[in-house]
Design a protein around this motif. Structure first.
Motif, PDB file in Angstrom:
ATOM      1  N   VAL A  94     -17.710   0.482  36.701  1.00 34.73           N
ATOM      2  CA  VAL A  94     -18.628   1.546  36.323  1.00 34.73           C
ATOM      3  C   VAL A  94     -19.514   1.051  35.183  1.00 34.73           C
ATOM      4  O   VAL A  94     -19.028   0.738  34.089  1.00 34.73           O
ATOM      5  N   ARG A  95     -20.793   0.957  35.456  1.00 31.22           N
ATOM      6  CA  ARG A  95     -21.761   0.441  34.476  1.00 31.22           C
ATOM      7  C   ARG A  95     -22.290   1.564  33.588  1.00 31.22           C
ATOM      8  O   ARG A  95     -22.496   1.397  32.390  1.00 31.22           O
ATOM      9  N   ALA A  96     -22.535   2.743  34.191  1.00 25.15           N
ATOM     10  CA  ALA A  96     -23.078   3.873  33.437  1.00 25.15           C
ATOM     11  C   ALA A  96     -22.797   5.152  34.218  1.00 25.15           C
ATOM     12  O   ALA A  96     -22.413   5.109  35.394  1.00 25.15           O
ATOM     13  N   GLN A  97     -22.980   6.289  33.552  1.00 26.18           N
ATOM     14  CA  GLN A  97     -22.758   7.560  34.231  1.00 26.18           C
ATOM     15  C   GLN A  97     -23.506   8.676  33.519  1.00 26.18           C
ATOM     16  O   GLN A  97     -23.969   8.530  32.386  1.00 26.18           O
ATOM     17  N   VAL A  98     -23.612   9.805  34.219  1.00 30.59           N
ATOM     18  CA  VAL A  98     -24.139  11.051  33.660  1.00 30.59           C
ATOM     19  C   VAL A  98     -23.137  12.134  34.003  1.00 30.59           C
ATOM     20  O   VAL A  98     -22.607  12.171  35.121  1.00 30.59           O
ATOM     21  N   GLY A  99     -22.849  13.017  33.055  1.00 30.32           N
ATOM     22  CA  GLY A  99     -21.843  14.041  33.271  1.00 30.32           C
ATOM     23  C   GLY A  99     -22.418  15.430  33.402  1.00 30.32           C
ATOM     24  O   GLY A  99     -23.628  15.640  33.406  1.00 30.32           O
ATOM     25  N   ARG A 100     -21.511  16.385  33.495  1.00 32.67           N
ATOM     26  CA  ARG A 100     -21.879  17.795  33.629  1.00 32.67           C
ATOM     27  C   ARG A 100     -22.139  18.371  32.243  1.00 32.67           C
ATOM     28  O   ARG A 100     -21.513  17.976  31.267  1.00 32.67           O
ATOM     29  N   GLY A 101     -23.074  19.308  32.177  1.00 35.70           N
ATOM     30  CA  GLY A 101     -23.358  19.950  30.899  1.00 35.70           C
ATOM     31  C   GLY A 101     -24.695  20.648  30.906  1.00 35.70           C
ATOM     32  O   GLY A 101     -25.412  20.663  31.915  1.00 35.70           O
TER      33      GLY A 101
END
Length: 354
Positions: free
Chosen positions: A259-266
């Motif tokens: 996993v290089r990067a991510q975006v989460g819930r919010g």
């Protein structure tokens, strides 16, 4: 006219006129005309070769040769252009590279896939095989870049069906080594023709990477506790993007599978709600259809050591007017910078462009 005289008074003889300068080649100009004919012949031969190349490409791939796009700023998001109607609760959308075929799956009504042309005219339906006791629920689609065939995941049948570019049924996709009980959902191809499938079966949901011989070459996300991953897409650099829907995440896997990067819930800018379908364009922009966010979130791969994808903007808002969405579920891009969104509860596919 008075003749000029020398110093001793003798006349200077008049100079004889210079002989005319002969032109190169014979007087009839045949060599010059011959060169013109040769040049014209070479031009015509080059034109015929170009036309033959275009004809051969079309016969092989049944689509125009893609032309390079004019420069589009990387940070720019598309604008609403038009919409295609005629579907019932569209769940998935895919498009040919040139945009001359738009493929849509209906989650209500006949529950088949539909084929439209670039003008939104319905050309046909993608009907699954008639099997006693089998219900069908087609969801996501992907176009094979090497053959132009259309792959459709069927949620209830638990399989993938393959159609030709005009929607005619070809076969059921089967793995070289069967995985009994697998549950394919999200579909995507990379440029080399490898197929990516989100698989909801087993204790650990995952992404299967499948080669041209139908062999599973690797898996992604088994250690990430994925929860109902819907969309998957691969970019030219070998990165893979997955919408981990019920966890409200967008994950970016590098070519090594980490996993290089991510975006989460919010609620913050660029955070997701219920991400579903996903697509990546030729410039590396990542488009995510968010069902509860009522729009398409646009990102790009992070620069430097950042662990979060760069947020470029949100396309659309909630509503039923042009450019508004009601629970969008899928997104696709073509080779001409157009973005196609399955606007599910508005019963249409919206087309956005740069």
């Amino acid at each position: 006219m008075t003749a000029e005289m020398t110093a001793d008074g003798l006349p200077i003889p008049a100079a004889e006129p210079a002989p005319p300068v002969a032109e190169e080649g014979p007087a009839d100009g045949k060599p010059r005309r011959g060169r013109r004919k040769a040049f014209l012949l070479l031009f015509l031969l080059g034109l015929l070769a170009m036309l033959a190349t275009i004809a051969a490409w079309y016969l092989l791939f049944r689509q125009p040769i893609p032309l390079p796009l004019p420069g589009i700023p990387e940070s720019q998001v598309p604008k609403y252009a038009t919409a295609v109607y005629g579907s019932q609760r569209p769940a998935g959308v895919a498009v040919s590279p040139s945009g001359d075929r738009i493929y849509v799956t209906d989650s209500e009504g006949a529950r088949t896939g539909l084929v439209f042309d670039a003008g939104g005219n319905k050309l046909g339906a993608m009907v699954p095989p008639a099997e006693t006791g089998t219900d069908h629920a087609p969801v996501y689609l992907a176009v094979d870049p090497l053959t132009g065939e259309v792959y459709v995941s069927d949620r209830l049948a638990g399989t993938i069906y393959v159609y030709d570019r005009d929607g005619v049924y070809q076969r059921e996709f089967t793995l070289a080594v069967p995985r009994p009980g697998w549950q394919p959902l999200g579909l995507a191809f990379d440029r080399a023709g490898s197929l990516y499938v989100t698989d909801l079966s087993g204790p650990y949901q995952k992404v299967l990477v499948i080669d041209r011989k139908a062999q599973v070459t690797r898996t992604l996300g088994e250690n990430e506790k994925l929860n109902f991953p819907n969309g998957v897409a691969a970019d030219a650099a070998g990165d893979v993007f997955v919408t981990d829907s019920n966890n409200g995440r967008l994950l970016m896997f590098d070519p090594s599978g980490k996993v290089r990067a991510q975006v989460g819930r919010g609620a913050g800018q660029g955070n997701l709600g219920l991400p579903r379908g996903i697509a990546v364009d030729d410039q590396g922009r990542v488009f995510v259809a968010d069902a509860t966010g009522q729009g398409v979130f646009v990102y790009r791969a992070p620069s430097g050591e950042s662990r979060r994808l760069d947020f470029l903007g949100l396309v659309g808002e909630q509503g039923a007017a042009d450019g508004q969405f009601a629970y969008p579920n899928s997104v696709a891009v073509d080779g001409r910078g157009r973005v196609y969104v399955a606007d599910t509860f508005n019963d249409r596919v919206q087309i956005w462009s740069y």
